[in-house]
Scaffold this motif. Sequence first.
Motif, mmCIF file in Angstrom:
data_model
loop_
_atom_site.group_PDB
_atom_site.id
_atom_site.type_symbol
_atom_site.label_atom_id
_atom_site.label_comp_id
_atom_site.label_asym_id
_atom_site.label_seq_id
_atom_site.Cartn_x
_atom_site.Cartn_y
_atom_site.Cartn_z
ATOM 1 N N GLU A 1 -10.942 -1.183 -70.285
ATOM 2 C CA GLU A 1 -9.565 -0.718 -70.332
ATOM 3 C C GLU A 1 -8.951 -1.287 -71.607
ATOM 4 O O GLU A 1 -9.062 -2.488 -71.869
ATOM 5 C CB GLU A 1 -8.763 -1.206 -69.128
ATOM 6 C CG GLU A 1 -7.317 -0.717 -69.179
ATOM 7 C CD GLU A 1 -6.473 -1.281 -68.055
ATOM 8 O OE1 GLU A 1 -6.100 -0.489 -67.168
ATOM 9 O OE2 GLU A 1 -6.203 -2.503 -68.071
ATOM 10 N N ILE A 2 -8.351 -0.398 -72.408
ATOM 11 C CA ILE A 2 -7.711 -0.844 -73.637
ATOM 12 C C ILE A 2 -6.217 -0.543 -73.584
ATOM 13 O O ILE A 2 -5.779 0.371 -72.879
ATOM 14 C CB ILE A 2 -8.332 -0.203 -74.897
ATOM 15 C CG1 ILE A 2 -8.117 1.311 -74.902
ATOM 16 C CG2 ILE A 2 -9.792 -0.565 -75.032
ATOM 17 C CD1 ILE A 2 -8.339 1.952 -76.261
ATOM 18 N N VAL B 1 -5.123 -2.548 -81.002
ATOM 19 C CA VAL B 1 -5.907 -2.134 -79.835
ATOM 20 C C VAL B 1 -6.377 -3.418 -79.164
ATOM 21 O O VAL B 1 -7.049 -4.244 -79.781
ATOM 22 C CB VAL B 1 -7.112 -1.246 -80.226
ATOM 23 C CG1 VAL B 1 -7.962 -0.910 -79.008
ATOM 24 C CG2 VAL B 1 -6.644 0.029 -80.926
ATOM 25 N N ILE C 1 -8.387 -5.131 -75.901
ATOM 26 C CA ILE C 1 -9.283 -4.932 -74.761
ATOM 27 C C ILE C 1 -8.707 -5.743 -73.616
ATOM 28 O O ILE C 1 -8.716 -6.978 -73.645
ATOM 29 C CB ILE C 1 -10.721 -5.343 -75.084
ATOM 30 C CG1 ILE C 1 -11.240 -4.486 -76.228
ATOM 31 C CG2 ILE C 1 -11.604 -5.201 -73.841
ATOM 32 C CD1 ILE C 1 -12.610 -4.846 -76.703
ATOM 33 N N ASN C 2 -8.195 -5.040 -72.617
ATOM 34 C CA ASN C 2 -7.533 -5.672 -71.480
ATOM 35 C C ASN C 2 -8.548 -6.307 -70.534
ATOM 36 O O ASN C 2 -8.416 -7.464 -70.168
ATOM 37 C CB ASN C 2 -6.691 -4.625 -70.753
ATOM 38 C CG ASN C 2 -5.405 -5.170 -70.214
ATOM 39 O OD1 ASN C 2 -4.916 -6.193 -70.660
ATOM 40 N ND2 ASN C 2 -4.849 -4.472 -69.249
ATOM 41 N N THR D 1 -15.381 -9.049 -81.025
ATOM 42 C CA THR D 1 -14.731 -7.867 -81.584
ATOM 43 C C THR D 1 -14.587 -8.003 -83.089
ATOM 44 O O THR D 1 -14.452 -9.102 -83.620
ATOM 45 C CB THR D 1 -13.339 -7.654 -80.956
ATOM 46 O OG1 THR D 1 -12.543 -8.807 -81.191
ATOM 47 C CG2 THR D 1 -13.441 -7.374 -79.469
ATOM 48 N N PHE E 1 -7.590 -5.589 -83.716
ATOM 49 C CA PHE E 1 -8.475 -5.275 -82.600
ATOM 50 C C PHE E 1 -9.025 -6.565 -82.016
ATOM 51 O O PHE E 1 -9.551 -7.401 -82.734
ATOM 52 C CB PHE E 1 -9.613 -4.374 -83.088
ATOM 53 C CG PHE E 1 -10.610 -4.005 -82.028
ATOM 54 C CD1 PHE E 1 -10.209 -3.363 -80.862
ATOM 55 C CD2 PHE E 1 -11.957 -4.279 -82.200
ATOM 56 C CE1 PHE E 1 -11.137 -3.016 -79.895
ATOM 57 C CE2 PHE E 1 -12.873 -3.927 -81.237
ATOM 58 C CZ PHE E 1 -12.476 -3.295 -80.088
#
Length: 148
Positions: A70-71, A114, A116-117, A138, A146
Amino acid sequence: MNTTLTSARLIIAAATISCLPIASAHSQEATPAPALTLELNGAQPSDKGCRLTFVVNNALGSELSKAAFEIALFNESGVVDRLTVLDFKELPVGKTKVTRFDLAGADCAKISRVLINHATECAGEGVEPAACMRQLKTETKTGIAFGV
């Protein structure tokens, strides 16, 4: 002369032995830690909105039969614009894979970050479900921030 030769041999042997632990420690450092590397490689406008291109490398030591994240997309004001799930499907061990996602209605020029959750899927034989986040690295080749 025998004493000199014996002394030289002892000095060489002692020097060789003292270097062994250093060489051993150095060889352990050279082995990279298991990781799942996710690189945001590109963000280009598309007919649908914004196309994000990712380069993924699975160096976890096991194949991932399913990997999804999820992002959160942040706009130019730093406000979360949307949450979405990106499904990378299967990721063979040691393989680099390029995957593109079209985000409908998104404007690439307005994406500042962005995030990353969390991993919504992280499955594979011998893979802990938390490994995809715990061992995630990342990188970005874009002007978009990101990370996790």
